[in-house]
Scaffold this active site. Structure first.
Site: not given
Ligand SMILES: Nc1ncnc2c1ncn2[C@@H]1O[C@H](COP(=O)(O)OP(=O)(O)OP(=O)(O)O)[C@@H](O)[C@H]1O
Ligand SMILES: [Mg+2]
Length: 299
Positions: A222, A249
């Site tokens: 999260g 995003d």
């Molecule tokens: N397996 C999962 N189940 C539920 N929600 C998820 C999962 N993976 C990611 N999320 C949601 O997506 C949000 C963003 O994911 P992440 O933390 O991977 O961001 P990021 O690495 O910046 O993403 P991106 O690579 O698109 O820039 C998380 O804060 C969560 O809300």
């Protein structure tokens, strides 16, 4: 006007592959699709689909991909007056997704890196309440990066900033001007560690010296959000991820939507997690936007 994005505009070529190959290895392509991409463009498209008045500042080449990207933004209701069409290639991100939804990206920044400050209409930008920044690769030129630095100093409204892995790798010194001028800073957990050497909580605390709100995206955990007075760990929605491209995003869009609607920090974070959960259940960073409607938001 509500939110203007400033970042790279890319065509995403998404390859579904048997395995993501390392050097000297080979694997095979199961399917390939072409999508419109660019981190802040994805966020802005979602905000426009939710009914906010949005615009974009960026650059594309005078080719089919460039026209495709502009048409696509317009399709979501984004104003594209600020998108410069120049000679050269439109940016392209080749995204490789394996069967577990893990991904690797190869970027061709092309004209994205070359936005000069005098190519930006400052009156246009200042007609928006929020300026949302994402990264440029800075391999072809530092012009776009420098334009971001100058723009955040001039901009009177709220600045939100997602550094992405590219800016995180540049290090805090290099991107400090952008961080200092950001009101809402939106890195992920890995980027926080890269920039500060600290864990997400201590790192967020550190960024509060510069920014009013820090929200750290933590994948399936999260997110963590703090403004120094209140802090929340907000759990992700329980869904089965198919392709996590654009999760961050989509999260940014949900969070900023709540922020602009005057919601409290925790509700902004819930909206961020919610939009991200919709995004990752379909292949492609913006496929979920077809079904996105503000009437069905949980808050
Ligand atoms: N397996 C999962 N189940 C539920 N929600 C998820 C999962 N993976 C990611 N999320 C949601 O997506 C949000 C963003 O994911 P992440 O933390 O991977 O961001 P990021 O690495 O910046 O993403 P991106 O690579 O698109 O820039 C998380 O804060 C969560 O809300
Ligand atoms: Mg991210």
């Amino acid at each position: 006007m509500d939110v203007v994005g400033f970042g790279a505009l890319n065509v995403d070529r998404v390859y579904l592959v048997s395995e993501i190959p390392k050097a000297e290895e080979e694997s095979y392509v199961i399917d390939v699709q072409t999508y419109s991409g660019g981190s802040s463009a994805n966020t802005i498209s979602a905000l426009a689909k939710l009914g906010l008045k949005c615009g974009f500042v960026g650059k594309v080449g005078s080719d089919d991909f460039g026209r495709f990207l502009i048409e696509d933004l317009r399709g979501y209701g984004v104003d594209t007056k600020g998108v410069v069409v120049s000679e050269g290639r439109t940016g392209c991100a080749m995204v490789f997704v394996d069967r577990d939804g893990k991904r690797a990206i190869l970027l061709d920044p092309a004209v994205n890196d070359t936005i000069k400050f005098d190519e930006i209409d400052l009156d246009y930008v200042s007609s928006f309440k929020v300026l949302h920044l994402s990264s440029f690769v800075c391999k072809v030129s530092w012009d776009s990066f420098k334009s971001q630095e100058r723009l955040v100093e001039d901009f009177d409204g709220i600045v939100s900033f997602d550094p992405g892995s590219v800016y995180a790798k540049l290090g805090l010194k290099r991107i400090e001007k952008l961080v200092r001028n950001a009101d809402v800073f939106m890195p992920n957990e890995i980027e926080v560690r890269e920039l500060t050497g600290l864990d997400y909580k201590e790192g967020a605390e550190h960024f509060l010296k510069f920014c009013d709100v820090v929200v750290v995206k933590r994948g399936e955990e999260g997110c963590y959000v703090t403004n120094g007075r209140e802090s929340y760990e907000v759990k992700a929605f329980e869904v089965k991820p198919v392709d996590t491209t654009g999760a961050g995003d989509a999260f940014n869009a949900g969070f900023l939507y709540g922020f602009l609607k005057g919601k409290n920090l925790k509700d902004c974070a819930i909206l961020g997690n919610y939009l991200a959960s919709l995004c990752i259940q379909r292949v492609g960073a913006k496929t979920y936007l077809r079904y996105l409607d503000k009437r069905y938001l949980p808050l």
